[in-house]
Design a protein around this motif. Structure first.
Motif, PDB file in Angstrom:
ATOM      1  N   THR A  47      55.100 108.604 171.001  1.00 13.12           N
ATOM      2  CA  THR A  47      54.358 108.214 169.786  1.00 13.12           C
ATOM      3  C   THR A  47      53.451 106.885 169.812  1.00 13.12           C
ATOM      4  OG1 THR A  47      56.233 107.128 168.703  1.00 13.12           O
ATOM      5  CG2 THR A  47      55.934 109.380 168.229  1.00 13.12           C
ATOM      6  N   ASP A  48      53.617 106.348 170.784  1.00  9.73           N
ATOM      7  CA  ASP A  48      52.762 104.934 171.023  1.00  9.73           C
ATOM      8  C   ASP A  48      51.387 105.395 171.232  1.00  9.73           C
ATOM      9  OD1 ASP A  48      52.120 102.287 171.538  1.00  9.73           O
ATOM     10  OD2 ASP A  48      53.060 102.312 173.523  1.00  9.73           O
ATOM     11  N   HIS A  57      62.759  96.450 173.180  1.00  8.33           N
ATOM     12  CA  HIS A  57      61.810  96.484 171.860  1.00  8.33           C
ATOM     13  C   HIS A  57      63.162  97.121 170.817  1.00  8.33           C
ATOM     14  CE1 HIS A  57      59.407  96.888 168.392  1.00  8.33           C
ATOM     15  NE2 HIS A  57      59.951  98.104 168.249  1.00  8.33           N
ATOM     16  N   ILE A  58      63.907  98.076 171.084  1.00  7.24           N
ATOM     17  CA  ILE A  58      64.605  98.645 170.321  1.00  7.24           C
ATOM     18  C   ILE A  58      65.874  97.615 170.061  1.00  7.24           C
ATOM     19  CG2 ILE A  58      66.327 100.687 169.910  1.00  7.24           C
ATOM     20  CD1 ILE A  58      64.363 102.319 171.340  1.00  7.24           C
ATOM     21  N   VAL A 102      60.351  99.758 175.901  1.00  6.31           N
ATOM     22  CA  VAL A 102      61.071 100.472 174.675  1.00  6.31           C
ATOM     23  C   VAL A 102      62.475  99.977 174.467  1.00  6.31           C
ATOM     24  CG1 VAL A 102      61.338 102.621 173.540  1.00  6.31           C
ATOM     25  CG2 VAL A 102      59.455 102.469 175.025  1.00  6.31           C
ATOM     26  N   GLN A 154      63.254 108.462 163.647  1.00  2.00           N
ATOM     27  CA  GLN A 154      63.532 107.976 164.955  1.00  2.00           C
ATOM     28  C   GLN A 154      62.265 106.573 165.106  1.00  2.00           C
ATOM     29  OE1 GLN A 154      63.321 110.524 168.013  1.00  2.00           O
ATOM     30  NE2 GLN A 154      65.435 110.897 168.198  1.00  2.00           N
ATOM     31  N   THR A 155      61.085 107.025 164.753  1.00  2.00           N
ATOM     32  CA  THR A 155      59.843 106.201 165.319  1.00  2.00           C
ATOM     33  C   THR A 155      59.432 105.324 163.906  1.00  2.00           C
ATOM     34  OG1 THR A 155      58.561 108.255 164.761  1.00  2.00           O
ATOM     35  CG2 THR A 155      59.506 107.757 166.964  1.00  2.00           C
ATOM     36  N   SER A 205      60.937 109.405 172.589  1.00  2.00           N
ATOM     37  CA  SER A 205      59.856 109.647 171.320  1.00  2.00           C
ATOM     38  C   SER A 205      59.207 108.258 170.990  1.00  2.00           C
ATOM     39  CB  SER A 205      60.922 109.619 169.851  1.00  2.00           C
ATOM     40  OG  SER A 205      61.730 110.891 169.935  1.00  2.00           O
ATOM     41  N   TYR A 206      59.867 107.164 171.421  1.00  2.00           N
ATOM     42  CA  TYR A 206      58.832 105.909 171.190  1.00  2.00           C
ATOM     43  C   TYR A 206      57.666 105.872 172.108  1.00  2.00           C
ATOM     44  CZ  TYR A 206      61.297 102.692 168.214  1.00  2.00           C
ATOM     45  OH  TYR A 206      61.956 102.224 167.005  1.00  2.00           O
TER      46      TYR A 206
END
Length: 292
Positions: free
Chosen positions: A231-232, A250-251, A247, A35-36, A227-228
């Motif tokens: 995990t930042d 961005h995605i 997010v 994912q990340t 998750s983004y």
């Protein structure tokens, strides 16, 4: 003296939660890594698995397991406890009106309530687990050290980062989850004219597998956003994203709609096993506790 119904619900939920963690943790770490990771970093699930084994060893698939084992039992016990409470509440009201069983709306509502209640604990636990799963070295020496570092560098509220998508995922997701499971179980009970205590474990497993698959097909993009955020960078001054909307932008800009389903393959492979095990353990414990 018989055990109170709420105690039985909590104990059975704990059993389901432990089964969920032990079966699902290896799948979950692959999901989070895919994912990340930067676009193109992994060629696929197999490549991700190969990197983990080569760079960190097989035991890396159980990185961050301590916190889930401590917390997921609590999370799932709360989740199942609240759901069972609302199922009984709705059942009693229906009985007073001369109706039997629960409606689909009532089952969904019970699941939403359980999910929202669960998210208060699930959010911080998943945040810590994801930090542990995605670190390359040993900056975080364990789950409690992770909590200490997050709180020290971004305040106590930093532990709750990603709560918005967590509440949305858990609320709607659990509504769909329990609605799907109970619908399939009730169909089996009606078709075979059996009681809940006579429900075969194979039915619990298959209904749980179906419920887990439907759940993730429904909420996966929300989980990617979460998750983004989690995990930042821990330090607020170094973060790329201020909010969920950042997010999402961005995605979409970097990967398009496909970015919202990155890593879904291990999740869909994982879902039947994990959720089948969860409900088998829950129903088995409920049958055992019904004799007490």
């Amino acid at each position: 003296m018989p055990l109170p119904e709420t105690t039985k619900d909590i104990l059975a939920g704990t059993a389901g939660g432990i089964a969920q963690v032990l079966v699902g943790q290896p799948f979950d770490i692959v999901k989070v890594r895919v994912q990340t990771a930067p676009p193109g970093y992994f060629k696929g699930i197999g490549d991700c698995i190969g990197h983990i084994i080569k760079d960190e060893g097989a035991m890396a698939f159980y990185k961050g397991t301590t916190m889930p084992l401590i917390g997921v039992g609590a999370c799932v016990s709360i989740q199942f406890g609240v759901v069972q409470y609302f199922k009984r509440l709705f059942g009693e009201k229906n009985a007073q009106r001369g109706r039997q069983g629960l409606t689909n709306v009532q089952l969904y509502t019970a699941g939403v309530a359980g999910g929202i209640a669960n998210s208060v604990i699930a959010g911080p636990i998943e945040h810590v687990r994801i930090r542990m799963q995605t670190q390359k070295g040993n900056e975080l020496r364990g789950p409690f050290d992770a909590v200490r570092q997050i709180a020290a560098r971004s305040g106590v509220t930093g532990v709750f980062r990603g709560m918005g998508p967590t509440v949305l995922r858990e609320g709607h997701g659990m509504g769909i989850y329990f609605l799907t499971y109970e619908y399939l179980v009730q169909k089996k009970l009606e078709a075979d004219k059996i009681t809940r205590e006579q429900l075969p474990s194979t039915t619990s497993m298959l209904a749980g597998a179906a419920a887990g698959t439907v759940l993730w097909l429904t909420v996966y993009p929300i989980d990617v956003v979460k998750s983004y955020l989690q995990t930042d960078a821990i330090d607020p001054a170094k973060r790329r994203f201020r909010s969920s909307s950042d997010v999402v932008r961005h995605i979409y800009q970097s990967s398009g709609f496909r970015g919202f389903v990155r890593g879904i393959e291990p999740t869909l492979i994982r879902a039947p096993f994990v959720n089948g095990a969860t409900f088998v353990a829950f129903e088995a414990m409920m049958r055992y506790l019904s004799t007490m």
